[in-house]
Design a protein around this motif. Structure first.
Motif, short mmCIF file in Angstrom:
data_model
loop_
_atom_site.label_atom_id
_atom_site.label_comp_id
_atom_site.label_asym_id
_atom_site.label_seq_id
_atom_site.Cartn_x
_atom_site.Cartn_y
_atom_site.Cartn_z
N ILE A 40 0.86 -1.18 0.00
CA ILE A 40 0.00 0.00 0.00
C ILE A 40 0.90 1.24 0.00
O ILE A 40 1.41 1.66 1.05
CB ILE A 40 -0.95 0.03 1.21
N ARG A 41 1.14 1.80 -1.16
CA ARG A 41 2.03 2.94 -1.29
C ARG A 41 1.46 4.14 -0.55
O ARG A 41 0.26 4.27 -0.39
CB ARG A 41 2.26 3.26 -2.77
N GLY A 42 2.33 5.02 -0.13
CA GLY A 42 1.91 6.18 0.64
C GLY A 42 1.92 5.95 2.14
O GLY A 42 1.75 6.89 2.92
N PHE A 43 2.14 4.70 2.57
CA PHE A 43 2.28 4.37 3.98
C PHE A 43 3.71 3.88 4.22
O PHE A 43 4.35 3.34 3.32
CB PHE A 43 1.28 3.30 4.40
N ILE A 63 2.51 7.42 7.71
CA ILE A 63 2.32 7.67 6.29
C ILE A 63 3.58 8.28 5.68
O ILE A 63 4.48 8.75 6.39
CB ILE A 63 1.11 8.60 6.03
N CYS A 64 3.63 8.21 4.37
CA CYS A 64 4.71 8.83 3.60
C CYS A 64 4.05 9.68 2.53
O CYS A 64 3.86 9.25 1.39
CB CYS A 64 5.61 7.76 2.98
N ASP A 65 3.65 10.88 2.92
CA ASP A 65 2.91 11.78 2.03
C ASP A 65 3.90 12.52 1.15
O ASP A 65 4.70 13.32 1.63
CB ASP A 65 2.09 12.75 2.88
N MET A 77 -4.78 8.09 1.71
CA MET A 77 -6.14 8.42 2.14
C MET A 77 -6.62 7.33 3.10
O MET A 77 -6.05 6.25 3.18
CB MET A 77 -7.08 8.49 0.93
N GLY A 78 -7.66 7.63 3.83
CA GLY A 78 -8.21 6.65 4.77
C GLY A 78 -7.25 6.33 5.90
O GLY A 78 -7.27 5.21 6.43
N VAL A 79 -6.42 7.28 6.29
CA VAL A 79 -5.42 7.04 7.32
C VAL A 79 -6.11 6.89 8.68
O VAL A 79 -6.97 7.69 9.05
CB VAL A 79 -4.40 8.19 7.36
N GLN A 80 -5.73 5.85 9.42
CA GLN A 80 -6.29 5.60 10.74
C GLN A 80 -5.30 6.01 11.82
O GLN A 80 -4.11 6.20 11.58
CB GLN A 80 -6.63 4.11 10.88
N SER A 81 -5.82 6.16 13.02
CA SER A 81 -4.99 6.57 14.15
C SER A 81 -3.86 5.57 14.37
O SER A 81 -4.09 4.36 14.44
CB SER A 81 -5.85 6.67 15.41
N GLY A 82 -2.65 6.06 14.45
CA GLY A 82 -1.48 5.23 14.67
C GLY A 82 -0.74 4.85 13.40
O GLY A 82 0.42 4.44 13.47
#
Length: 469
Positions: free
Chosen positions: A345-348, A456-458, A448-453
């Motif tokens: 999952i890219r971006g994380f 990410i790599c924005d 997108m849809g980032v959860q607590s904890g």
């Protein structure tokens, strides 16, 4: 009498059963025709004798399976084709450095007017060979040193000693490989190894010492692998800042498991395919052959690729897995699934989504991940026909989820939980194919849809490896 020679170029270096000989290896025929000699190209011929010259420690009976089809040739073109196929099989064994083919008219008292003799001139590998190379996988690199004893007993057996030093993992081991005569895809291997890895996303250090036995064989259009493995695992925290959950996982455990893998792969390339598909299913059952780890683990991978207009390629992939504990004991952190990073999952950040404790990610017992990709040539096609063809523009959409399930609930509750809190991302970038070894990506990611904890790599994210979502 006229003589027909068919010599091939030097073979490609062998690194295992996946490397073969391409059609470009065959040179044009050189036909020397004396006066009044009938041309045999379109006439029926009989292969009277097939000889292999240059053998030392290789057993003759072992190679007879690889050249048997040459005797069934009916004309000169058929002899050429079957001889080339036999050459490929000989090279695939990994015991010859060089194989050349000579086709000549038969001579001697028993020679027929349309008889042919085929000779394979081979050069065996040395009894001891060494190698030094680098390997890329799962966004890490490693240096690999190896020593091989090819063709130990004269029937393509191979004993390998290997040491690998990487950015996150160090390992060494010894393996013995033996194929079935006439069926190289059917083989058995025995391995003993020690692997030490560091997993900073979990503040975890793991040392594995194990032995395994694998049996591989083809079945219809599939490749099947049966494996037994026994591993003594030592887990520990990387530092004093590790969470209490990680400290609870520390200690020793013994896993003895039976596993099965099935693969159907019709892709034209495993690194950056343009067409074809992949289906991979893996099951592992631990605890019934000993050890204190008891679980059933299932995971799968599906990928489809299709070429579109303007030399573009669309690719869709889906991963999924389920870990079911057996008995009252919870699963070990070393057996769980992990998700996130430039290869999934890219971006994380790498393996940095899902259940966690005080910033240390604990993995999950169920997950799914899907990806949709569009690969196109670089704008204006710089370096077309050369170095520029190794680069592709990349547009992607990824989504997935990682969680733990309450197995007392029904399947509908499980699906509902996997559908909650979906993480997803999209973006674009550039992909570089490093031959048939690995690929690297530089993408601009929007998570997108980032959860607590979740970490990410924005923005820009770099990834390197072999297996990508």
């Amino acid at each position: 009498m006229g003589t027909v020679h068919a010599r091939s170029l030097d073979p490609l270096p062998m690194q295992g059963p996946e490397l073969g000989v391409q059609a470009d290896d065959v040179e044009a025929l050189e036909i020397e025709q004396e006066p009044k000699q009938e041309v045999l190209e379109n006439k029926n011929v009989v292969v009277q004798q097939v000889t292999i010259d240059g053998l030392g420690r290789t057993k003759d009976d072992f190679l007879s399976y690889e050249i048997a089809e040459v005797f069934r040739a009916k004309n000169l073109i058929d002899v050429m084709r079957r001889s080339h196929e036999a050459r490929q099989k000989l090279l695939r064994l990994g015991i010859f450095r060089k194989v050349e083919v000579i086709i000549d008219t038969s001579r001697g008292e028993d020679a027929l007017p349309n008889g042919l003799d085929v000779t394979f001139e081979v050069t065996e590998l040395r009894r001891l060979t060494g190698s030094y190379n680098t390997m890329v996988g799962n966004n890490e690199g490693s240096m690999v040193l190896g020593v091989k004893l090819p063709n130990m007993l004269g029937r393509a057996e191979k004993l390998t000693f290997q040491f690998s030093y990487g950015t996150k993992e160090t390992s060494y081991g010894v393996s013995f490989f033996k194929p079935q005569p006439g069926q190289f895809e059917r083989n058995i291997s025995v391995n003993a190894y020690k692997v030490t890895g560091q997993f900073p996303w979990s503040s975890l250090r793991e040392t594995d010492r194990g032995i395994s036995t694998e049996l591989s064989f083809p079945l219809w259009k599939t490749s099947q692998t049966l494996k037994w493995e026994a591993v003594w695992r030592e887990l520990g925290s990387l530092g004093q800042t590790a969470s209490f959950a990680i400290r609870e996982e520390s200690g020793h455990s013994l896993k003895s498991s039976l596993s099965h893998a099935m693969v159907i792969d019709t892709r034209n390339s495993s690194i950056l395919p343009r067409k074809g598909g992949l289906l991979k299913i893996h099951q592992e059952l631990a605890g019934y052959t000993g050890g204190d780890a008891r679980f059933l683990k299932e995971d799968f991978e599906v990928q489809l690729n299709r070429t579109l207009i303007l030399d573009s390629v669309i690719s869709a992939s889906l991963w999924g897995g389920l870990l079911l504990p057996i008995g009252d004991k919870s699963t070990c952190i070393a057996d769980r699934f992990y998700l996130g990073g430039p290869t999934s999952i890219r971006g994380f950040s790498m393996y940095s989504m899902g259940p966690q404790s005080d910033g240390d990610f604990l993995g999950g017992e169920a997950y799914w991940a899907g990806g949709l990709h569009l690969y196109t040539p670089l704008p204006f096609r710089p370096g077309r026909g050369g170095f520029g063809d190794l680069f592709r523009t990349h547009f992607f959409l990824n989504a997935g989820n990682l969680c733990n399930l309450n197995y007392g609930e029904g399947p509908q509750a499980h699906l509902k939980k996997l559908a909650e809190c979906i993480r997803w991302s999209y973006g674009l970038g550039i992909v570089l194919r490093l031959g048939n070894i690995a690929r690297v990506e530089l993408n601009y990611c929007i998570p997108m849809g980032v959860q607590s904890g979740d970490r990410i790599c924005d923005g820009f994210q770099f990834g390197a490896g072999i297996r990508f979502l």
